[in-house]
Enzyme design. Sequence first.
Site, mmCIF file in Angstrom:
data_model
loop_
_atom_site.group_PDB
_atom_site.id
_atom_site.type_symbol
_atom_site.label_atom_id
_atom_site.label_comp_id
_atom_site.label_asym_id
_atom_site.label_seq_id
_atom_site.Cartn_x
_atom_site.Cartn_y
_atom_site.Cartn_z
ATOM 1 N N CYS A 28 4.901 -1.675 -16.189
ATOM 2 C CA CYS A 28 5.199 -0.257 -16.435
ATOM 3 C C CYS A 28 6.685 0.081 -16.322
ATOM 4 O O CYS A 28 7.328 0.394 -17.320
ATOM 5 C CB CYS A 28 4.398 0.611 -15.475
ATOM 6 S SG CYS A 28 2.630 0.300 -15.617
ATOM 7 N N ALA B 53 14.765 -2.087 -0.631
ATOM 8 C CA ALA B 53 15.666 -2.931 -1.415
ATOM 9 C C ALA B 53 15.093 -4.342 -1.493
ATOM 10 O O ALA B 53 14.178 -4.695 -0.771
ATOM 11 C CB ALA B 53 17.038 -2.946 -0.757
ATOM 12 N N ARG C 161 -1.062 3.466 -9.310
ATOM 13 C CA ARG C 161 -0.290 2.259 -8.997
ATOM 14 C C ARG C 161 -1.249 1.089 -8.913
ATOM 15 O O ARG C 161 -2.314 1.227 -8.305
ATOM 16 C CB ARG C 161 0.393 2.395 -7.632
ATOM 17 C CG ARG C 161 1.381 3.515 -7.524
ATOM 18 C CD ARG C 161 1.607 3.890 -6.062
ATOM 19 N NE ARG C 161 0.377 4.391 -5.458
ATOM 20 C CZ ARG C 161 0.200 4.571 -4.149
ATOM 21 N NH1 ARG C 161 1.146 4.271 -3.298
ATOM 22 N NH2 ARG C 161 -0.943 5.035 -3.678
ATOM 23 N N LYS D 105 4.108 -7.527 -7.331
ATOM 24 C CA LYS D 105 4.091 -6.855 -6.033
ATOM 25 C C LYS D 105 2.837 -7.303 -5.305
ATOM 26 O O LYS D 105 1.920 -7.851 -5.939
ATOM 27 C CB LYS D 105 4.129 -5.343 -6.201
ATOM 28 C CG LYS D 105 2.886 -4.726 -6.821
ATOM 29 C CD LYS D 105 2.986 -3.206 -6.764
ATOM 30 C CE LYS D 105 1.744 -2.547 -7.311
ATOM 31 N NZ LYS D 105 1.827 -1.092 -7.265
ATOM 32 N N ARG E 243 3.187 -9.611 -15.083
ATOM 33 C CA ARG E 243 4.020 -9.115 -16.194
ATOM 34 C C ARG E 243 5.394 -8.731 -15.646
ATOM 35 O O ARG E 243 5.491 -7.986 -14.672
ATOM 36 C CB ARG E 243 3.356 -7.892 -16.851
ATOM 37 C CG ARG E 243 2.155 -8.263 -17.704
ATOM 38 C CD ARG E 243 1.497 -7.032 -18.274
ATOM 39 N NE ARG E 243 0.863 -6.229 -17.228
ATOM 40 C CZ ARG E 243 0.373 -5.000 -17.411
ATOM 41 N NH1 ARG E 243 0.456 -4.432 -18.591
ATOM 42 N NH2 ARG E 243 -0.206 -4.350 -16.422
ATOM 43 N N THR F 264 0.808 5.381 -21.828
ATOM 44 C CA THR F 264 2.188 5.889 -21.741
ATOM 45 C C THR F 264 2.833 5.746 -23.114
ATOM 46 O O THR F 264 2.947 4.633 -23.626
ATOM 47 C CB THR F 264 2.975 5.068 -20.702
ATOM 48 O OG1 THR F 264 2.274 5.175 -19.462
ATOM 49 C CG2 THR F 264 4.389 5.592 -20.534
ATOM 50 N N GLY G 88 9.376 -4.723 -11.174
ATOM 51 C CA GLY G 88 8.853 -5.450 -12.322
ATOM 52 C C GLY G 88 7.515 -4.847 -12.675
ATOM 53 O O GLY G 88 7.251 -3.688 -12.375
HETATM 54 C C1 UGA Z 1 4.129 2.333 -11.438
HETATM 55 C C2 UGA Z 1 4.174 3.749 -10.850
HETATM 56 O O1 UGA Z 1 4.434 3.679 -9.450
HETATM 57 C C3 UGA Z 1 2.843 4.466 -11.073
HETATM 58 O O2 UGA Z 1 2.908 5.797 -10.596
HETATM 59 C C4 UGA Z 1 2.548 4.466 -12.578
HETATM 60 O O3 UGA Z 1 1.289 5.080 -12.864
HETATM 61 C C5 UGA Z 1 2.504 3.028 -13.081
HETATM 62 O O4 UGA Z 1 3.774 2.408 -12.827
HETATM 63 C C6 UGA Z 1 2.233 3.067 -14.562
HETATM 64 O O5 UGA Z 1 3.078 3.548 -15.307
HETATM 65 O O6 UGA Z 1 1.124 2.727 -14.973
HETATM 66 P P1 UGA Z 1 3.084 0.001 -10.615
HETATM 67 O O7 UGA Z 1 3.789 -0.607 -11.789
HETATM 68 O O8 UGA Z 1 1.675 -0.344 -10.330
HETATM 69 O O9 UGA Z 1 3.140 1.610 -10.716
HETATM 70 O O10 UGA Z 1 3.901 -0.448 -9.330
HETATM 71 P P2 UGA Z 1 4.895 0.237 -8.282
HETATM 72 O O11 UGA Z 1 4.189 0.386 -6.995
HETATM 73 O O12 UGA Z 1 5.535 1.424 -8.861
HETATM 74 O O13 UGA Z 1 5.970 -0.921 -8.115
HETATM 75 C C7 UGA Z 1 6.801 -1.297 -9.209
HETATM 76 C C8 UGA Z 1 7.792 -2.349 -8.792
HETATM 77 O O14 UGA Z 1 8.794 -1.784 -7.946
HETATM 78 C C9 UGA Z 1 7.222 -3.539 -8.034
HETATM 79 O O15 UGA Z 1 7.786 -4.718 -8.567
HETATM 80 C C10 UGA Z 1 7.663 -3.309 -6.607
HETATM 81 O O16 UGA Z 1 7.820 -4.494 -5.900
HETATM 82 C C11 UGA Z 1 8.990 -2.597 -6.814
HETATM 83 N N1 UGA Z 1 9.408 -1.750 -5.685
HETATM 84 C C12 UGA Z 1 8.648 -0.687 -5.319
HETATM 85 C C13 UGA Z 1 10.587 -2.007 -5.013
HETATM 86 O O17 UGA Z 1 11.315 -2.973 -5.344
HETATM 87 N N2 UGA Z 1 10.960 -1.206 -3.978
HETATM 88 C C14 UGA Z 1 10.219 -0.147 -3.588
HETATM 89 O O18 UGA Z 1 10.635 0.557 -2.634
HETATM 90 C C15 UGA Z 1 9.039 0.119 -4.272
#
Ligand code: UGA
Length: 437
Positions: A264, A256, A151, A327, A334, A121, A261
Amino acid sequence: MRISVIGLGYLGAVHAAALAASGHEVVGVDVDPEKVDALALGKAPFYEPGFDDLLAEARRSGRLQVGTDVAEVAGSAVHFVCVGTPQSADSPAADLRFVDTAVDSLLPYLAPGDVVVGKSTVPVGTAARLADVVTAAAPGAVLAWNPEFLREGHAVDDTLHPDRIVYGLPAGETGERAAVVLDAVYAAPLAEGVPRIVADYPTAELVKVAANSFLATKISFINAMAELCEVAGGDVTQLADAIGHDVRIGRRFLNAGLGFGGGCLPKDIRAFTARADELGAGEAVAFLGEVDRINNRRRERMVELTAEVLGGSVAGRRVAVLGAAFKPESDDVRDSPALDVAARLDQAGADVVVTDPQAVPTARVRAPQLTYTEDVEEALAGADVVLVLTEWRQFRELDPVRVGELVAGRTVLDGRLALDRAGWEAAGWRYRALGRA
Ligand code: UGA
């Protein structure tokens, strides 16, 4: 096809194994010998569901080689750059050192017709700059930008069956030839009907940061509503369910809680803001600053709430923190909201014990000042308050009656709105959550 992958982290390792599993000859290169040794033994250097099997299959096939010597890439027709672009130590911008080094290290081995494919990225404009570097050193080689959307926790499935494939290419015949090569690389997902979008470099780079910015905004939107629910006496989960029924809004990514975190979303929105400022378009994405602030306020609020339920101060009180990973289904800590809250409570004088099903080893490295245990009952023993900060299934399914026998005080703070409130209250617990009155 013979393909090289530079950088074997969460993205590169899974990508390399998936390419090998789909029939390509792959050589993966990373500067970290420990990571390479683990992969060579067929052992995942991080926790990612399904990756062990994919890796074992790739290694068994003999089509996945790994090493630390970049010279191994010679003879590959396609070279994927999958290294990290962390936040700079002294600014919100992305640190491109690893991308620049990876591309430079490839240059001596490129042959005419080779395609260098950036997956990291990057700030918009990087691909055009690197394209000049590639063509100056290796005439006839071409650079493509092919952002990745996987993800963590779903990396294998997202890599094998992506939502879409984006190629950022130069115009004209050079770009068309590169598209043919990439179509051969992605023959398997394309045959499944995965949409393929061919764009110019800036669009392809922007697609990635726009997607992550949208996701971050969606989370902060619902967390802003959570703040309102807290003061107005509402319930943010019901609110999310109700607005989520509108297909234009959608219920996914509207959970919510403690906010986002990981490696990414937080750094990507900051790097995007920094790059937009450089381009004189800072105002267009100024709202991302607010998205970041809402997100950080959730962590502060969790610390405040902990003090509140403990009668005003956390000093000397025993706090069980369930969750360290950013998560569930990941050992990545990180910018983890859970670990950040644990560290802030420790800083405020609480006696914090952190547990996590996978992330204790990674958390120990990042926050060595905290006390850890892999045994959830040990973490709970004698706790004055229990904080559920990462919604692992193991924590969602805890038996509140049994947990009640272990703790000193039956107060639970549900940082991810993941617990069955009625069940916990029926077992004699005081239940508090972010976004619920
Ligand atoms: C994110 C994107 O979802 C991917 O599409 C992308 O490829 C990736 O970044 C990247 O740039 O490499 P990721 O960081 O693995 O993926 O995790 P997510 O599933 O997006 O979750 C990110 C954070 O948001 C976590 O801390 C999760 O707990 C939080 N979250 C997610 C919430 O607080 N509420 C939600 O409804 C969903």
